[in-house]
Design a protein around this motif. Structure first.
Motif, PDB file in Angstrom:
ATOM      1  N   HIS A  82      88.996  53.742 -10.849  1.00 15.05           N
ATOM      2  CA  HIS A  82      88.500  53.512  -9.491  1.00 15.05           C
ATOM      3  C   HIS A  82      88.214  54.812  -8.756  1.00 15.05           C
ATOM      4  CE1 HIS A  82      89.528  49.195  -9.565  1.00 15.05           C
ATOM      5  NE2 HIS A  82      90.646  49.556 -10.172  1.00 15.05           N
ATOM      6  N   ASN A  83      87.342  54.707  -7.751  1.00 17.45           N
ATOM      7  CA  ASN A  83      87.157  55.786  -6.792  1.00 17.45           C
ATOM      8  C   ASN A  83      88.358  55.752  -5.835  1.00 17.45           C
ATOM      9  OD1 ASN A  83      86.446  57.102  -4.276  1.00 17.45           O
ATOM     10  ND2 ASN A  83      84.325  57.112  -4.971  1.00 17.45           N
ATOM     11  N   PRO A  84      89.199  56.792  -5.807  1.00 15.46           N
ATOM     12  CA  PRO A  84      90.446  56.712  -5.035  1.00 15.46           C
ATOM     13  C   PRO A  84      90.248  56.563  -3.530  1.00 15.46           C
ATOM     14  CG  PRO A  84      90.134  58.915  -5.940  1.00 15.46           C
ATOM     15  CD  PRO A  84      89.108  58.039  -6.593  1.00 15.46           C
ATOM     16  N   VAL A  85      89.172  57.125  -2.980  1.00 10.78           N
ATOM     17  CA  VAL A  85      88.936  56.962  -1.545  1.00 10.78           C
ATOM     18  C   VAL A  85      88.608  55.510  -1.220  1.00 10.78           C
ATOM     19  CG1 VAL A  85      87.273  57.469   0.289  1.00 10.78           C
ATOM     20  CG2 VAL A  85      88.375  59.331  -0.935  1.00 10.78           C
ATOM     21  N   LEU A  86      87.779  54.867  -2.050  1.00 10.38           N
ATOM     22  CA  LEU A  86      87.480  53.458  -1.825  1.00 10.38           C
ATOM     23  C   LEU A  86      88.742  52.607  -1.961  1.00 10.38           C
ATOM     24  CD1 LEU A  86      84.051  53.049  -3.677  1.00 10.38           C
ATOM     25  CD2 LEU A  86      84.482  53.427  -1.245  1.00 10.38           C
ATOM     26  N   GLY A 107      99.090  52.453 -11.415  1.00  6.97           N
ATOM     27  CA  GLY A 107      99.372  52.816 -12.789  1.00  6.97           C
ATOM     28  C   GLY A 107      98.189  53.515 -13.411  1.00  6.97           C
ATOM     29  N   LYS A 108      98.382  53.981 -14.640  1.00  4.97           N
ATOM     30  CA  LYS A 108      97.312  54.726 -15.320  1.00  4.97           C
ATOM     31  C   LYS A 108      96.643  53.916 -16.421  1.00  4.97           C
ATOM     32  CE  LYS A 108     100.489  57.074 -18.509  1.00  4.97           C
ATOM     33  NZ  LYS A 108     100.973  58.404 -18.970  1.00  4.97           N
ATOM     34  N   GLY A 109      97.090  52.668 -16.661  1.00  2.82           N
ATOM     35  CA  GLY A 109      96.452  51.822 -17.663  1.00  2.82           C
ATOM     36  C   GLY A 109      96.980  52.080 -19.059  1.00  2.82           C
ATOM     37  N   TYR A 110      96.836  51.082 -19.943  1.00  2.00           N
ATOM     38  CA  TYR A 110      97.350  51.248 -21.297  1.00  2.00           C
ATOM     39  C   TYR A 110      96.574  50.457 -22.354  1.00  2.00           C
ATOM     40  CZ  TYR A 110      99.591  46.739 -20.339  1.00  2.00           C
ATOM     41  OH  TYR A 110      99.826  45.424 -20.011  1.00  2.00           O
ATOM     42  N   ARG A 111      95.608  49.621 -21.951  1.00  2.00           N
ATOM     43  CA  ARG A 111      94.873  48.833 -22.930  1.00  2.00           C
ATOM     44  C   ARG A 111      93.605  49.573 -23.362  1.00  2.00           C
ATOM     45  NH1 ARG A 111      95.293  42.486 -20.921  1.00  2.00           N
ATOM     46  NH2 ARG A 111      97.572  42.387 -20.977  1.00  2.00           N
ATOM     47  N   PRO A 112      93.503  49.925 -24.636  1.00  2.00           N
ATOM     48  CA  PRO A 112      92.347  50.729 -25.089  1.00  2.00           C
ATOM     49  C   PRO A 112      91.004  50.087 -24.796  1.00  2.00           C
ATOM     50  CG  PRO A 112      94.087  50.737 -26.755  1.00  2.00           C
ATOM     51  CD  PRO A 112      94.504  49.742 -25.707  1.00  2.00           C
ATOM     52  N   SER A 116      87.672  51.745 -23.033  1.00  2.00           N
ATOM     53  CA  SER A 116      86.381  51.833 -23.722  1.00  2.00           C
ATOM     54  C   SER A 116      85.312  51.057 -22.964  1.00  2.00           C
ATOM     55  CB  SER A 116      86.508  51.310 -25.156  1.00  2.00           C
ATOM     56  OG  SER A 116      86.855  49.930 -25.177  1.00  2.00           O
ATOM     57  N   GLY A 117      85.693  49.933 -22.343  1.00  2.00           N
ATOM     58  CA  GLY A 117      84.729  49.171 -21.551  1.00  2.00           C
ATOM     59  C   GLY A 117      84.212  49.948 -20.361  1.00  2.00           C
ATOM     60  N   PHE A 118      85.074  50.761 -19.747  1.00  2.00           N
ATOM     61  CA  PHE A 118      84.661  51.590 -18.615  1.00  2.00           C
ATOM     62  C   PHE A 118      84.074  52.932 -19.064  1.00  2.00           C
ATOM     63  CE2 PHE A 118      87.734  48.955 -16.093  1.00  2.00           C
ATOM     64  CZ  PHE A 118      86.843  48.546 -15.113  1.00  2.00           C
ATOM     65  N   CYS A 119      84.050  53.158 -20.391  1.00  2.00           N
ATOM     66  CA  CYS A 119      83.554  54.430 -20.939  1.00  2.00           C
ATOM     67  C   CYS A 119      84.344  55.614 -20.384  1.00  2.00           C
ATOM     68  CB  CYS A 119      82.060  54.602 -20.675  1.00  2.00           C
ATOM     69  SG  CYS A 119      81.040  53.319 -21.442  1.00  2.00           S
ATOM     70  N   GLY A 150      88.524  68.227  -7.005  1.00  3.47           N
ATOM     71  CA  GLY A 150      89.290  68.139  -8.225  1.00  3.47           C
ATOM     72  C   GLY A 150      88.372  68.152  -9.427  1.00  3.47           C
ATOM     73  N   LYS A 151      88.904  67.759 -10.565  1.00  2.00           N
ATOM     74  CA  LYS A 151      88.091  67.738 -11.782  1.00  2.00           C
ATOM     75  C   LYS A 151      87.107  66.584 -11.778  1.00  2.00           C
ATOM     76  CE  LYS A 151      88.433  67.926 -16.827  1.00  2.00           C
ATOM     77  NZ  LYS A 151      89.341  68.000 -18.008  1.00  2.00           N
ATOM     78  N   TRP A 152      87.559  65.431 -11.243  1.00  2.00           N
ATOM     79  CA  TRP A 152      86.714  64.230 -11.256  1.00  2.00           C
ATOM     80  C   TRP A 152      86.282  63.797  -9.853  1.00  2.00           C
ATOM     81  CZ3 TRP A 152      91.017  64.514 -14.540  1.00  2.00           C
ATOM     82  CH2 TRP A 152      90.715  64.586 -15.908  1.00  2.00           C
ATOM     83  N   CYS A 153      87.006  64.230  -8.837  1.00  2.00           N
ATOM     84  CA  CYS A 153      86.745  63.768  -7.472  1.00  2.00           C
ATOM     85  C   CYS A 153      86.390  64.942  -6.572  1.00  2.00           C
ATOM     86  CB  CYS A 153      87.978  63.058  -6.894  1.00  2.00           C
ATOM     87  SG  CYS A 153      88.529  61.634  -7.847  1.00  2.00           S
TER      88      CYS A 153
END
Length: 339
Positions: A82-86, A107-112, A116-119, A150-153
């Motif tokens: 997700h976009n953290p500001v949104l 959380g940071k997620g755990y299902r591969p 992969s669906g979100f690339c 940051g690196k992504w945001c």
């Protein structure tokens, strides 16, 4: 001791199904509030094909309008997707609409297959999570505008609004199982969500680790800062018990490959050899008297906030719990730590 709910709605017939499953779930939560349940925590999943909840903040916003007292939690919003500001804006809006009832589990997620669906490379999940939570904390605590790189945001001279009602922000919750991750949750100001698979003695030990780490870093500890998820299946005779055990096996088949943490390996091959599983003391499966006894063990170990994941959940089941089990426990007011 307080009792809440864990899980979420499911659209019938998968992603192309009708809305009856969601509307039944809404009626279920409304009834739970009337019966004295204190909270509901919704999961977030994507691309399952089962019609599971994918937009938990949306559903909780609707529940905020249909309820008045029950706390509304996420378990969890997977921040790397997700976009953290949104997310900060949407979550604050929910806190506003609910008059300060949001419990913000992340959380940071755990299902591969979800990554992969979100690339999004799963190996980036921890770094993306850390950056996102840093942005959200700044969004909710900055006095006025701020910038972030940051690196992504990247954000330039922004102000996040509305502000949440709970100050300095809604309670942060994190799921954890290993001692190191539990200690991290305590140090970094999170409340703790514990899973439905771990045996009672393991749960009690995890609560102890969290409590001691809070004390070590000077953080005020309250038992309501720990939510323990348990499977709930009430039976009144042996025939019902047999059916409940079959259902429990099916639940563990579905989640076994996803189990994590100490002892989780015992569940990884249940689907291949169901006879290898011997029902342990993790689920609240039994007669009301048996369930009370198991809850009393948890209570004696410092657990005061239990969240039920009930397969085949129904209003009738909630009413049975409220009538036959809940009176055995003191229902003290919630006092969630604001950190």
């Amino acid at each position: 001791m307080k009792f809440g709910l864990f899980g979420g709605a499911r659209a019938r017939g998968g992603p192309a199904g009708d809305s009856d499953g969601y509307h039944e779930f809404i009626r279920y939560i409304v009834a739970a509030e009337e019966l004295g349940f204190s909270s509901v925590f919704l999961v977030e999943h994507h691309f399952t094909g089962f019609g599971q909840v994918s937009a938990s903040l949306n559903l909780l916003s609707y529940l905020a309008a249909r309820t008045e007292k029950i706390r509304l939690g996420t378990a969890v919003v997977v921040l790397p997707w997700h976009n953290p500001v949104l997310v900060a804006e949407e979550a604050a809006t929910l806190d506003l609409l609910s008059n300060g009832r949001l419990d913000f589990g992340v959380g940071k997620g755990y299902r591969p297959y979800e990554f992969s669906g979100f690339c999004i490379p799963q190996e980036e999940s921890t770094a993306r999570f850390d950056e996102a939570i840093d942005v959200i904390r700044q969004a909710w605590t900055s006095k006025g505008r701020f910038s972030y790189e940051g690196k992504w945001c990247r954000y330039d001279n922004i102000v996040v609004e509305p502000a949440p009602i709970q100050q300095p922000h809604p309670p942060f919750w994190m799921g954890a199982g290993s001692p190191d991750s539990i200690r991290r949750a305590a140090r970094e100001g999170y409340n703790l969500l514990l899973d439905q698979i771990a045996p009672i003695d393991t749960i009690i030990e995890r609560v102890k680790i969290f409590r001691e780490e809070c004390q070590a870093v000077g953080r005020r500890y309250d038992p309501m800062m720990v939510g323990v998820t348990r499977g709930l299946q009430i039976v009144h005779n042996e025939e019902e018990r047999k059916r409940a055990i079959v259902t429990r096996r099916e639940v563990l088949k579905n989640i076994g490959d996803l189990a994590r943490g100490p002892g989780a390996e015992r569940y990884h091959h249940i689907k291949d050899d169901p006879d290898a599983f011997e029902l342990d003391d993790a689920p609240l499966l039994g007669t009301p008297e048996e369930i009370i006894a198991r809850l009393k063990r948890l209570e004696a170990g410092g657990v005061e906030n239990v969240l039920f994941a009930a397969p085949g959940a129904s209003v009738a089941g909630l009413r049975t719990f409220a009538d036959e089990i809940m009176p055995a426990f003191d229902q003290r007011p919630l006092n969630l730590a604001q950190v």
